[in-house]
Structure formats: structure tokens, C-alpha cells
Design an enzyme around this catalytic site. Structure first.
Site, mmCIF file in Angstrom:
data_model
loop_
_atom_site.group_PDB
_atom_site.id
_atom_site.type_symbol
_atom_site.label_atom_id
_atom_site.label_comp_id
_atom_site.label_asym_id
_atom_site.label_seq_id
_atom_site.Cartn_x
_atom_site.Cartn_y
_atom_site.Cartn_z
ATOM 1 N N ARG A 120 0.837 -1.191 0.000
ATOM 2 C CA ARG A 120 0.000 0.000 0.000
ATOM 3 C C ARG A 120 0.876 1.246 0.000
ATOM 4 O O ARG A 120 1.941 1.273 0.622
ATOM 5 C CB ARG A 120 -0.910 0.033 1.247
ATOM 6 C CG ARG A 120 -2.075 -0.929 1.196
ATOM 7 C CD ARG A 120 -3.112 -0.472 0.177
ATOM 8 N NE ARG A 120 -4.277 -1.347 0.125
ATOM 9 C CZ ARG A 120 -4.400 -2.376 -0.685
ATOM 10 N NH1 ARG A 120 -3.411 -2.694 -1.501
ATOM 11 N NH2 ARG A 120 -5.506 -3.099 -0.701
ATOM 12 N N GLU A 166 -1.605 8.267 -5.012
ATOM 13 C CA GLU A 166 -2.304 7.681 -6.161
ATOM 14 C C GLU A 166 -3.661 8.362 -6.349
ATOM 15 O O GLU A 166 -4.326 8.671 -5.362
ATOM 16 C CB GLU A 166 -2.529 6.183 -5.922
ATOM 17 C CG GLU A 166 -1.244 5.373 -5.919
ATOM 18 C CD GLU A 166 -1.500 3.883 -5.761
ATOM 19 O OE1 GLU A 166 -2.583 3.418 -6.186
ATOM 20 O OE2 GLU A 166 -0.646 3.188 -5.203
ATOM 21 N N HIS A 212 0.431 0.260 -9.746
ATOM 22 C CA HIS A 212 -0.463 -0.518 -8.880
ATOM 23 C C HIS A 212 -1.085 -1.678 -9.656
ATOM 24 O O HIS A 212 -2.308 -1.845 -9.706
ATOM 25 C CB HIS A 212 -1.554 0.377 -8.283
ATOM 26 C CG HIS A 212 -2.114 -0.165 -7.003
ATOM 27 N ND1 HIS A 212 -2.584 0.645 -5.990
ATOM 28 C CD2 HIS A 212 -2.281 -1.442 -6.540
ATOM 29 C CE1 HIS A 212 -3.018 -0.096 -4.986
ATOM 30 N NE2 HIS A 212 -2.847 -1.372 -5.301
#
Length: 319
Positions: A245, A274, A292
Site C-alpha cells: 500500500r 495515487e 499498482h
């Protein structure tokens, strides 16, 4: 019964649900219109990935909603406990993408170890005129075999990383507050296998003794797991990969460690801001980057779709 797959769903999942009589809607509904859309179309199941948020406002104001599904592992974009308190089922697919994420970890490790993140940028630009100088610049690559990899977080993904590392001949050490010992079964193509017991250690010990560090932990509620003081503990020339993460690593501290040589290279699949990551991070010559995509393989998407379809059918008791 209507299922809204707001962040998409693999065709295998769509087919499995359709065969059971569900109507699967794959229209991408903007976040600000999601509540009204669910109510207007009497959606009973909402499936999301990481883009769509399912928070208290939707849970409180969408009486038709019975299931919230997350295609993947982490559910930090869903108010899970609150939804369950309200009698809504919350499901995910914790094991479907583990192998895909683990393989991406090693894609970043191999890239950094052989400077691919930089050579793939420069070869198309000056490879025809500066071939010899580039060859010299990238001559000091390193091998993974025989090195120590520290796995922070020994859940499903961490254990898949351990399997690959053991197969490569690496020494595996690990840290996890919730796991004291993990039994890793490494299976080969001919059905032979070996079992390796890995006892976890304190995080500080893993940071101090690893040549490579890979992070597989949840989003941090406050602060960073890896910041300036943690980088200081690490070996000179360590490498670090984060496919968990954004916000687990202090990106400013990472850049400082890369520029000083303390960290040899980094691999990042996730970022603090993000979907607008720092330009300084994504253009750094010592960072291998991906947007990602840890779970984004055809095989993982197939497993995710089938797993969600099976769980939804089971909840609605459809055989």
C-alpha cells in the site's frame, strides 16, 4: 438480482454469475453518482477494486444493498465493520492474486539488480550512440541467489514471496507481529515438494540483516512503517520493494536514502498520492515503478471473478 461491478469484473466471473441468473452491470459509475445509481437500479451487490469507495453514506442510504465485494485483498476502501453491523455481507478474494503480486515483487527485484529500470529508459534514447558507455554503467549488477530477503508481513502474499525466494536459493527471514512461524511448501513441476519452517523475528532484526526487503502490510493508519530511522538501520546497499500500500514508505526518506547510496534501488507498485504519484519518485533512475498492477494478471483476474461469483451465489443460496 442485479450486481454492479463498478471497477470491472473478469469475463469468467460475469459468465458464472449470469449462468446463476444474476444481471451483471459493468457500467463505471462515478463515485459521486454511485449512491443514486444503486437506489435507482435496486442494486443488491456492489463489486469494487481499489478505485471505488463504499463508505457509511452508501451503507446507510442504499436499502437494497446486501453484498459488498472487493476483488482483491485489502478492503481499506470499504467501511467493513460498519457494513457488517448493518447486516451487509462484505466479501473479498484474499488468495486469488497472491501469486501475481509475489511475481511482481521479483520483477522489480530483478529489474533493480540489473539496472533494467534505467537501461530501458536510456537504451531507446542513446543506445545506438552510447552503447559502450551504457554497458560500462550497468556492469555492476548483482545476483539474488545466496542473498538474504527480508519479508515484512507473512500473510498469503508474503508466503508466496518466500516460496519463490527459496526456489531461487535465497535465505528467507521475516517479520510479522501476528505470525510466529510459517510453514512454506515449495512445490515443483513434477509434484515433488519441500517444506521449510520460517520463524518470524522482530522488525528491527529483519531490517538490519536483509540484502533485499519486501513489504506486505496493510495501509498505515498513522505515520510510516519505513522512514528515515528505519533506513538508518538497514545494510549499506540494501534494496526495498513495496507492492502493498502507498504510505507504508516515507517517499522523501526513500529518495534521500537512494541518493546517498544507502539504498541501492527500490521497486514501487504503490504510491502515497495515487493516482497522481510524485514526479520525483516515478522518474528516479534507481526506482523501478509500476502503476499498482500487483494483482493485474489474466490468471489472477480469472480467479478473482470466479471466487466472487462463488461467494455471491453461496450467500444468496443459489446452487
Amino acid at each position: 438480482m442485479k450486481v454492479l461491478a463498478n471497477d470491472g469484473l473478469d469475463q469468467s466471473g460475469i459468465d458464472a454469475l449470469t449462468e446463476k441468473g444474476f444481471e451483471v452491470i459493468t457500467t463505471k459509475v462515478p463515485q459521486e453518482l454511485l449512491l443514486d445509481y444503486i437506489n435507482e437500479h435496486k442494486i443488491r451487490t456492489v463489486l469494487v477494486r481499489s478505485a471505488t469507495q463504499v463508505r457509511k453514506d452508501i451503507i446507510d442510504n442504499c436499502p437494497s444493498l446486501e453484498i459488498i465485494g472487493r476483488g482483491g485483498v485489502g478492503m481499506d476502501n470499504i467501511d467493513v465493520d460498519y457494513a457488517r453491523e448493518k447486516g451487509i455481507h462484505v466479501i473479498n478474494t484474499p488468495s486469488a492474486s497472491s501469486e501475481s503480486v509475489a511475481e511482481l515483487v521479483f520483477a522489480h527485484l530483478f529489474s533493480g539488480a540489473r539496472f533494467l529500470q534505467d537501461s530501458n529508459r536510456k537504451m531507446p534514447l542513446v543506445g545506438d550512440t552510447e552503447f559502450a558507455s551504457l554497458k560500462k554503467a550497468y556492469a555492476a549488477g548483482i545476483e539474488l541467489k545466496g542473498k538474504t530477503i527480508g519479508i515484512v508481513g507473512m500473510g498469503r502474499i508474503g508466503q508466496e514471496v518466500a516460496k519463490i525466494a527459496l526456489g531461487l536459493g535465497m535465505r528467507v527471514i521475516a517479520a510479522d507481529n501476528m505470525v510466529g512461524k510459517a510453514s512454506i511448501k515449495v512445490t515443483f513441476y513434477n509434484n515433488q515438494f519441500i517444506n521449510v519452517e520460517i520463524e518470524t523475528e522482530p522488525l528491527e532484526q529483519v531490517l538490519r540483516h536483509s540484502d533485499f526487503i519486501t513489504l506486505h502490510v496493510p495501509a498505515q493508519k498513522e505515520g510510516y512503517m519505513i522512514g528515515a530511522s528505519e533506513f538508518e538501520m538497514m545494510k549499506e546497499g540494501v534494496a526495498i520493494v513495496n507492492c502493498s500500500r502507498g504510505g507504508v514508505i516515507d517517499e522523501a526518506a526513500l529518495i534521500e536514502a537512494l541518493d546517498s547510496g544507502k539504498v541501492r534501488f527500490a521497486g514501487l507498485d504503490v504510491f502515497i498520492n495515487e493516482p497522481t504519484p510524485s514526479k520525483e519518485i516515478i522518474t528516479h533512475s534507481k526506482i523501478s515503478v509500476s502503476p499498482h498492477t500487483g494483482a493485474s494478471t489474466l490468471e489472477a483476474q480469472d480467479r478473482i471473478g470466479l471466487s466472487l461469483a462463488e461467494q455471491i451465489s453461496s450467500i444468496f443460496q443459489i446452487q
